[in-house]
Design an enzyme around this catalytic site. Structure first.
Site, mmCIF file in Angstrom:
data_model
loop_
_atom_site.group_PDB
_atom_site.id
_atom_site.type_symbol
_atom_site.label_atom_id
_atom_site.label_comp_id
_atom_site.label_asym_id
_atom_site.label_seq_id
_atom_site.Cartn_x
_atom_site.Cartn_y
_atom_site.Cartn_z
ATOM 1 N N LYS A 137 34.712 3.649 -38.372
ATOM 2 C CA LYS A 137 33.313 3.246 -38.332
ATOM 3 C C LYS A 137 32.553 4.124 -37.341
ATOM 4 O O LYS A 137 33.014 4.373 -36.228
ATOM 5 C CB LYS A 137 33.201 1.781 -37.917
ATOM 6 C CG LYS A 137 31.814 1.182 -38.088
ATOM 7 C CD LYS A 137 31.871 -0.331 -37.812
ATOM 8 C CE LYS A 137 30.559 -1.003 -38.147
ATOM 9 N NZ LYS A 137 29.481 -0.596 -37.255
ATOM 10 N N VAL A 138 31.375 4.599 -37.768
ATOM 11 C CA VAL A 138 30.518 5.418 -36.902
ATOM 12 C C VAL A 138 29.130 4.797 -36.899
ATOM 13 O O VAL A 138 28.595 4.450 -37.954
ATOM 14 C CB VAL A 138 30.446 6.878 -37.388
ATOM 15 C CG1 VAL A 138 29.535 7.688 -36.484
ATOM 16 C CG2 VAL A 138 31.842 7.492 -37.436
ATOM 17 N N THR A 188 8.278 -0.850 -49.227
ATOM 18 C CA THR A 188 7.314 -1.646 -48.468
ATOM 19 C C THR A 188 7.860 -3.062 -48.382
ATOM 20 O O THR A 188 8.458 -3.558 -49.347
ATOM 21 C CB THR A 188 5.932 -1.655 -49.152
ATOM 22 O OG1 THR A 188 6.059 -2.181 -50.478
ATOM 23 C CG2 THR A 188 5.347 -0.245 -49.219
ATOM 24 N N HIS A 189 7.688 -3.713 -47.237
ATOM 25 C CA HIS A 189 8.258 -5.047 -47.002
ATOM 26 C C HIS A 189 9.783 -5.038 -47.132
ATOM 27 O O HIS A 189 10.395 -6.046 -47.480
ATOM 28 C CB HIS A 189 7.676 -6.088 -47.973
ATOM 29 C CG HIS A 189 6.191 -6.190 -47.935
ATOM 30 N ND1 HIS A 189 5.530 -7.045 -47.082
ATOM 31 C CD2 HIS A 189 5.236 -5.526 -48.639
ATOM 32 C CE1 HIS A 189 4.222 -6.922 -47.275
ATOM 33 N NE2 HIS A 189 4.017 -6.001 -48.200
ATOM 34 N N SER A 230 -5.664 8.182 4.848
ATOM 35 C CA SER A 230 -5.116 6.838 4.993
ATOM 36 C C SER A 230 -4.070 6.687 3.906
ATOM 37 O O SER A 230 -4.142 7.349 2.871
ATOM 38 C CB SER A 230 -6.219 5.792 4.806
ATOM 39 O OG SER A 230 -5.666 4.502 4.577
ATOM 40 N N SER A 242 33.575 1.482 -33.342
ATOM 41 C CA SER A 242 34.115 0.133 -33.246
ATOM 42 C C SER A 242 35.467 0.152 -32.564
ATOM 43 O O SER A 242 36.263 1.081 -32.754
ATOM 44 C CB SER A 242 34.245 -0.486 -34.638
ATOM 45 O OG SER A 242 34.907 -1.733 -34.586
ATOM 46 N N SER A 243 35.734 -0.896 -31.807
ATOM 47 C CA SER A 243 37.038 -1.045 -31.172
ATOM 48 C C SER A 243 38.052 -1.684 -32.120
ATOM 49 O O SER A 243 39.237 -1.722 -31.813
ATOM 50 C CB SER A 243 36.907 -1.912 -29.915
ATOM 51 O OG SER A 243 36.447 -3.217 -30.268
ATOM 52 N N ASN A 300 -4.066 4.354 2.051
ATOM 53 C CA ASN A 300 -4.811 3.732 0.949
ATOM 54 C C ASN A 300 -5.405 4.730 -0.038
ATOM 55 O O ASN A 300 -5.695 4.369 -1.174
ATOM 56 C CB ASN A 300 -5.925 2.849 1.516
ATOM 57 C CG ASN A 300 -5.393 1.764 2.407
ATOM 58 O OD1 ASN A 300 -4.181 1.588 2.536
ATOM 59 N ND2 ASN A 300 -6.291 1.010 3.032
ATOM 60 N N PRO A 309 2.700 12.791 13.744
ATOM 61 C CA PRO A 309 2.655 12.348 12.346
ATOM 62 C C PRO A 309 1.311 11.758 11.931
ATOM 63 O O PRO A 309 0.876 11.959 10.785
ATOM 64 C CB PRO A 309 3.774 11.312 12.257
ATOM 65 C CG PRO A 309 4.095 10.927 13.665
ATOM 66 C CD PRO A 309 3.775 12.124 14.496
ATOM 67 N N GLU A 368 19.937 3.818 -31.335
ATOM 68 C CA GLU A 368 19.970 2.576 -30.564
ATOM 69 C C GLU A 368 19.616 2.815 -29.100
ATOM 70 O O GLU A 368 18.926 2.002 -28.476
ATOM 71 C CB GLU A 368 21.356 1.943 -30.691
ATOM 72 C CG GLU A 368 21.678 1.490 -32.116
ATOM 73 C CD GLU A 368 23.152 1.195 -32.331
ATOM 74 O OE1 GLU A 368 23.920 1.294 -31.351
ATOM 75 O OE2 GLU A 368 23.526 0.857 -33.467
ATOM 76 N N SER A 391 0.821 -1.220 0.000
ATOM 77 C CA SER A 391 0.000 0.000 0.000
ATOM 78 C C SER A 391 0.846 1.257 0.000
ATOM 79 O O SER A 391 0.353 2.340 -0.319
ATOM 80 C CB SER A 391 -0.899 0.017 1.235
ATOM 81 O OG SER A 391 -0.078 0.050 2.404
ATOM 82 N N GLY A 392 2.136 1.123 0.374
ATOM 83 C CA GLY A 392 2.991 2.292 0.543
ATOM 84 C C GLY A 392 2.924 2.886 1.933
ATOM 85 O O GLY A 392 3.396 4.001 2.163
#
Length: 474
Positions: free
Chosen positions: A328-329, A191-192, A143, A322-323, A145, A134, A335, A101-102
């Site tokens: 390469k970029v 398409t496809h 409450s 790339s390592s 709830n 409190p 991503e 319920s928290g």
């Protein structure tokens, strides 16, 4: 570490000497050492706002004034706003995976506000007898709830309004700008994943822009799904120990403070027991994630290459890709955004399960998890999309010549000949063109399929991209 002793209804509790929280918080710290991830700070801040609105309502109704001075009431209000402003952030350590319920976090907030209010009103917060209590004062008319789910609605609504919607609008504006800039850049449609008829790069990006416009509307609807607040239902929805006007008044204060049109729940029994609003809201967030993943992935594909891919657009170079392969970029921000979208789509399963199995009878017992997941989904989409827009979308360039060269090479150019020579003959031409390596135009001229002036008109790609404006076989 120095300690102090406090007491709750279960007895004595030892806790660090200087903390603002009390016995019930300390018990929860000991009971739930699960993930070492506390409830999100936005949720704590929303609880501060809920406590402020509740105290404001109870002040107006004359209830707090029965046992507290005006100075002490003002101290509660001030302490609640301090929590809402992010102060005392280190005083809320309870794990996400706590009582469903928290209650632990609700009492954590109650204890911190009460002790800070005692301090603000000139009292000693270490006294065993709490002048500002409190439960009796900070939690008056409430409450866990009803206040905890209210805080979820407030926290997520604010996050959507302040973070996600602006990020979506920014992305929309940039995509609309690109669509306008590139409205004359011819390219081949697909398409496809196979070559289709011509279009413009601007038309393609206008589709992305429209997707983002719809995502803005979905975000606004996701916020609207949270406008009804459970506050005032207390334990089971009956409103026991609450003034009849309390809920409406507390909602009014929350609406004014947040500039979000919060209202009292239509039915407190539903509002206490079920979290359908949260399930609906996150379903809409999932739909936004699907859009973000789709747009980012399409842009990733369009930028593939530079020599062996589509390479119709150039993405900004941000870091070595790339390592092992020099020069390469990679489309790293596409991503990153796609991974965020995947996370949100997965989060939706958590929200769905929590809403489905968590709400038995008068209470859902999965709420701290739902709060954390909802806020994570909004935050990571907003942040990743803003970074993607600033550092990727804004810097995309069109590779105009590359786009236009592919149009003439496409076998789908034959589509515009259908009205003249029919589908079967057009299909045969496409197969022969592929087999021989010739373009459709070259093959048609060689075979004298149509008079030259008719062929030129039929194979004009600019007539193909606006079929409503021209008639290629008139």
């Amino acid at each position: 570490m120095k300690e102090r002793i406090e007491y709750d209804s279960m007895g004595e509790v030892r806790l660090p000497e200087d903390v603002y929280y009390g016995a019930q918080t300390q018990r929860a710290i000991q009971n739930f050492p699960i993930s070492q991830r506390p409830l999100p700070s936005k949720m704590i801040r929303a609880m501060g706002l809920v406590k402020w609105s509740a105290a404001s309502a109870n002040r107006d109704l004359g209830l707090l004034g029965k046992t507290l001075s005006e100075e002490e009431i003002d101290a509660i209000l001030a302490a609640a706003l301090e929590v809402a402003d992010g102060e005392f952030a280190d005083q809320f350590p309870i794990d996400i995976y706590q009582t469903g319920s928290g209650t632990s976090s609700n009492m954590n907030v109650n204890e911190v506000i009460a002790n800070r209010a005692i301090e603000l009103s000139g009292g000693n917060r270490f006294d065993k007898k709490k002048k500002i209590h409190p439960n009796d004062h900070v939690n008056m008319g409430q409450s866990t709830n009803d206040t905890f789910p209210t805080a979820i609605h407030v926290a997520v609504s604010l996050s959507i309004q302040k973070e996600l919607v602006p990020a979506l609008l920014h992305a929309t504006r940039i995509l609309e700008k690109k669509a306008k800039e590139w409205e004359e850049v011819l390219k081949i449609g697909r398409t496809h994943l196979a070559d289709a008829t011509p279009m413009t790069l601007g038309q393609e990006f206008s589709g992305f822009a429209r997707q983002m416009q719809l995502a803005v509307a979905a975000a606004q609807e996701a916020r609207a799904a949270l406008h009804e607040l459970p506050i005032g239902g207390t334990a089971v929805g009956t409103g026991i120990n609450t003034h009849p006007d309390f809920a409406a008044l507390a909602c009014k204060y929350l609406a004014e403070e947040t500039q979000i049109p919060f209202v009292e729940a239509t039915n407190h029994f539903e509002a206490n027991s079920q979290r359908v609003g949260i399930v609906k809201s996150h379903a809409l967030l999932k739909s936004i994630a699907v859009t973000l993943l789709n747009v980012a992935n399409n842009i990733r594909w369009l930028g593939s290459g530079p020599r062996c891919g589509f390479y119709e657009i150039s993405l900004p170079d941000l870091q070595p890709g790339s390592s092992i392969m020099p020069g390469k970029v990679n489309p790293v921000l596409c991503e990153s955004l796609m991974q965020v979208a995947a996370r949100v789509i997965g989060n939706d399963a958590t929200i769905t399960t929590s809403g489905m199995v968590g709400g038995q009878f008068q209470l859902n017992i999965m709420m701290p998890l739902m709060a954390a997941v909802m806020l994570e989904s909004v935050e990571i989409m907003a942040r990743s999309l803003e970074i993607f827009t600033q550092n990727c979308l804004e810097g995309i360039q069109a590779n105009v010549q590359h786009c236009e060269n592919a149009v003439e090479q496409s076998l789908s150019m034959v589509t515009s000949l259908n009205p003249y020579i029919g589908y079967e003959q057009a299909a045969a031409l496409a197969k022969e063109a592929f087999r021989t390596g010739k373009t459709i135009r070259e093959l048609c001229e060689e075979k004298k399929v149509l008079p030259q002036e008719v062929l030129e008109k039929a194979l004009d790609p600019r007539q193909m991209i606006h079929p409503k404006d021209t008639c290629s076989f008139s």
